[in-house]
Design an enzyme around this catalytic site. Structure first.
Site, PDB file in Angstrom:
ATOM      1  N   LYS A  33      -5.081  13.469  12.004  1.00  0.00           N
ATOM      2  CA  LYS A  33      -5.010  13.132  10.569  1.00  0.00           C
ATOM      3  C   LYS A  33      -4.579  11.675  10.406  1.00  0.00           C
ATOM      4  O   LYS A  33      -4.082  11.058  11.359  1.00  0.00           O
ATOM      5  CB  LYS A  33      -4.019  14.073   9.870  1.00  0.00           C
ATOM      6  CG  LYS A  33      -2.581  13.958  10.366  1.00  0.00           C
ATOM      7  CD  LYS A  33      -1.693  15.057   9.777  1.00  0.00           C
ATOM      8  CE  LYS A  33      -0.280  14.963  10.319  1.00  0.00           C
ATOM      9  NZ  LYS A  33       0.527  16.155   9.931  1.00  0.00           N
ATOM     10  N   ARG A 129       8.147  23.924   2.031  1.00  0.00           N
ATOM     11  CA  ARG A 129       7.249  22.913   1.487  1.00  0.00           C
ATOM     12  C   ARG A 129       6.006  23.674   1.038  1.00  0.00           C
ATOM     13  O   ARG A 129       5.814  23.895  -0.132  1.00  0.00           O
ATOM     14  CB  ARG A 129       6.956  21.878   2.582  1.00  0.00           C
ATOM     15  CG  ARG A 129       6.423  20.575   2.113  1.00  0.00           C
ATOM     16  CD  ARG A 129       6.279  19.603   3.274  1.00  0.00           C
ATOM     17  NE  ARG A 129       5.498  20.141   4.389  1.00  0.00           N
ATOM     18  CZ  ARG A 129       5.120  19.439   5.438  1.00  0.00           C
ATOM     19  NH1 ARG A 129       5.449  18.155   5.557  1.00  0.00           N
ATOM     20  NH2 ARG A 129       4.409  19.987   6.409  1.00  0.00           N
ATOM     21  N   TYR A 253      12.053 -17.094   5.324  1.00  0.00           N
ATOM     22  CA  TYR A 253      12.420 -16.788   3.941  1.00  0.00           C
ATOM     23  C   TYR A 253      13.879 -16.354   3.838  1.00  0.00           C
ATOM     24  O   TYR A 253      14.362 -15.567   4.654  1.00  0.00           O
ATOM     25  CB  TYR A 253      11.549 -15.655   3.398  1.00  0.00           C
ATOM     26  CG  TYR A 253      10.141 -16.066   3.042  1.00  0.00           C
ATOM     27  CD1 TYR A 253       9.902 -16.958   2.013  1.00  0.00           C
ATOM     28  CD2 TYR A 253       9.055 -15.536   3.730  1.00  0.00           C
ATOM     29  CE1 TYR A 253       8.603 -17.325   1.676  1.00  0.00           C
ATOM     30  CE2 TYR A 253       7.756 -15.889   3.398  1.00  0.00           C
ATOM     31  CZ  TYR A 253       7.539 -16.788   2.370  1.00  0.00           C
ATOM     32  OH  TYR A 253       6.260 -17.131   2.046  1.00  0.00           O
ATOM     33  N   MET A 301       4.602 -12.203   5.587  1.00  0.00           N
ATOM     34  CA  MET A 301       3.361 -11.436   5.432  1.00  0.00           C
ATOM     35  C   MET A 301       2.441 -11.578   6.640  1.00  0.00           C
ATOM     36  O   MET A 301       1.877 -10.600   7.135  1.00  0.00           O
ATOM     37  CB  MET A 301       2.629 -11.883   4.159  1.00  0.00           C
ATOM     38  CG  MET A 301       1.446 -11.005   3.807  1.00  0.00           C
ATOM     39  SD  MET A 301       0.573 -11.532   2.317  1.00  0.00           S
ATOM     40  CE  MET A 301       1.736 -11.137   1.037  1.00  0.00           C
TER      41      MET A 301
HETATM   42  C1  LIG Z   1       1.088  16.619  11.190  1.00  0.00           C
HETATM   43  C2  LIG Z   1       1.189  18.038  11.605  1.00  0.00           C
HETATM   44  C3  LIG Z   1       1.347  18.379  12.945  1.00  0.00           C
HETATM   45  C4  LIG Z   1       1.585  17.348  14.035  1.00  0.00           C
HETATM   46  O1  LIG Z   1       2.943  16.977  13.989  1.00  0.00           O
HETATM   47  P1  LIG Z   1       3.569  16.043  15.129  1.00  0.00           P
HETATM   48  O2  LIG Z   1       5.023  16.055  14.824  1.00  0.00           O
HETATM   49  O3  LIG Z   1       2.961  14.702  14.949  1.00  0.00           O
HETATM   50  O4  LIG Z   1       3.213  16.676  16.419  1.00  0.00           O
HETATM   51  C5  LIG Z   1       1.321  19.717  13.294  1.00  0.00           C
HETATM   52  N1  LIG Z   1       1.178  20.677  12.345  1.00  0.00           N
HETATM   53  C6  LIG Z   1       1.059  20.386  11.032  1.00  0.00           C
HETATM   54  C7  LIG Z   1       0.929  21.484  10.060  1.00  0.00           C
HETATM   55  C8  LIG Z   1       1.071  19.068  10.618  1.00  0.00           C
HETATM   56  O5  LIG Z   1       0.954  18.789   9.319  1.00  0.00           O
END
Ligand SMILES: *Cc1c(COP(=O)(O)O)cnc(C)c1O
Length: 357
Positions: A33, A129, A253, A301
């Protein structure tokens, strides 16, 4: 051309994926993701596709990007769908789908999809959640089965504190899960990266490694299995200017750094517009010409400054590693009061270059 680059070592990515499998003996969905945590989802998925059991993404837009690139392996939508109208695409592209809320369950019941879906039914075991309440879990499962729209259900939950090896929250979540899933004969999936590395006893037919694939430890403390990870991303650039300052001169800065002694200052083509954290303070580690030194002054930046007083061989053009195999991204993150996850995801503007194809 501006020398800022992120080198992505696909051999290291494969090493880390294999480690997740080896440590668990489970099937592993590589979590790609958020553009593979900034590493490039398509290229990372292509590098793993010959061996990966599947991939996991946050949303259908990310999944379709993988399908468009020719990725045929299973792809799980970790948040399922956001609107019922996505179900047709989910069926068409053979995507797997998390069901984390009753409204999604109802949408599936009412949908016109005729192709049986692979659904991952998520239970809220304590993170609070998303996820179905444990008391509603059995009935949600039965309703999905009865809907006639389902080929297969995987039982899943997600840990809130698996990165804390000395608290019992994770064991409590497992206990809630086991109690509420009793009697359901289906595969389960619990373990994310910290649980893959640090919780060997937790049963999980499918594991979901994310951050560990990219070679960063999810733990704040040293951990034996995490030390076997290989960093995948090297954020690098070069020195573009060098000056000698007498004691008492400000740099950058806000004059946040005043040279305490005669100081040799190097300027690096890298800044917060590239995703380097602006809050990294003076002293944050950086490697110049193979030698460890530190940041000085405020990150701006497009540039940041480093102390070259003890690196006399460094000159214009010298290579700089901001993070990678010598400076761990987690160490930079910790200095900037954040986590490696975020500094990877923040990466922008710098071109990604792939090695170890
Ligand atoms: C992002 C995510 C993971 C991966 O988590 P990591 O801590 O990066 O291994 C696994 N399961 C779900 C549901 C997630 O949203």
């Amino acid at each position: 051309m501006r020398p800022a680059r992120a080198l992505i070592d696909l051999q290291a990515l494969r090493h880390n994926y294999r480690l997740a499998r080896e440590l668990t003996g489970a099937k592993a969905l590589a979590v790609v993701k958020a553009d593979a945590y900034g590493h490039g989802a398509v290229r990372c998925a292509q590098a793993l596709q010959a061996e990966a059991d599947g991939f996991a993404v946050a949303c259908i837009e990310e999944a379709l990007e993988l399908r468009a690139a020719g990725i045929k392996a299973p792809v799980l939508l970790l948040e399922g769908f956001f609107e019922a109208s996505e179900l047709a695409l989910i069926a068409e592209h053979d995507l797997w789908c998390v069901v984390h809320s009753l409204w999604q369950l109802e949408a599936i019941e009412q949908s016109g999809v005729h192709k049986p879906l692979t659904l991952w039914l998520k239970m809220d075991t304590g993170m609070h959640r998303v996820g179905i309440h444990p008391k509603d879990y059995h009935s949600a499962y039965q309703r999905l089965l009865a809907s006639g729209k389902v080929a297969r259900i995987v039982l899943m939950s997600h840990f809130a504190r698996a990165d804390e090896l000395d608290v019992d929250a994770t064991a409590q979540q497992v206990a809630v899960f086991d109690a509420a899933r009793k009697g359901l004969a289906a595969e389960c999936s619990l373990r994310n990266s910290p649980a893959v590395l640090g919780w060997p006893a937790i049963k999980s037919d499918w594991v979901r490694p994310g951050i560990m694939l990219y070679g960063a430890s999810p733990f704040e403390v040293e951990q034996a299995q995490a030390s076997r990870l290989q960093p995948v991303m090297t954020l690098q650039s070069r020195i573009i200017s060098v000056r000698e300052l007498p004691a008492g001169e400000p740099v950058g800065y806000g004059a946040r750094f005043i040279s305490p002694r005669p100081t040799r200052v190097g300027v690096v083509a890298m800044g917060y517009a590239d995703g380097y954290p602006r809050h990294a303070p003076t002293g944050t580690p950086v490697v110049v010409a193979g030698k460890r030194t530190g940041l000085i002054g405020r990150v701006s930046m497009d540039m940041l400054c480093v102390d070259l007083t003890e690196v006399p061989e460094a000159t214009v053009g010298s290579p700089v590693e901001l993070w990678g195999k010598q400076v761990l991204a987690s160490d930079v993150a910790q200095q900037a009061d954040t986590i490696a996850y975020q500094i990877f995801c923040n990466l922008k503007r710098v071109p990604l270059e792939y090695i170890g194809e």
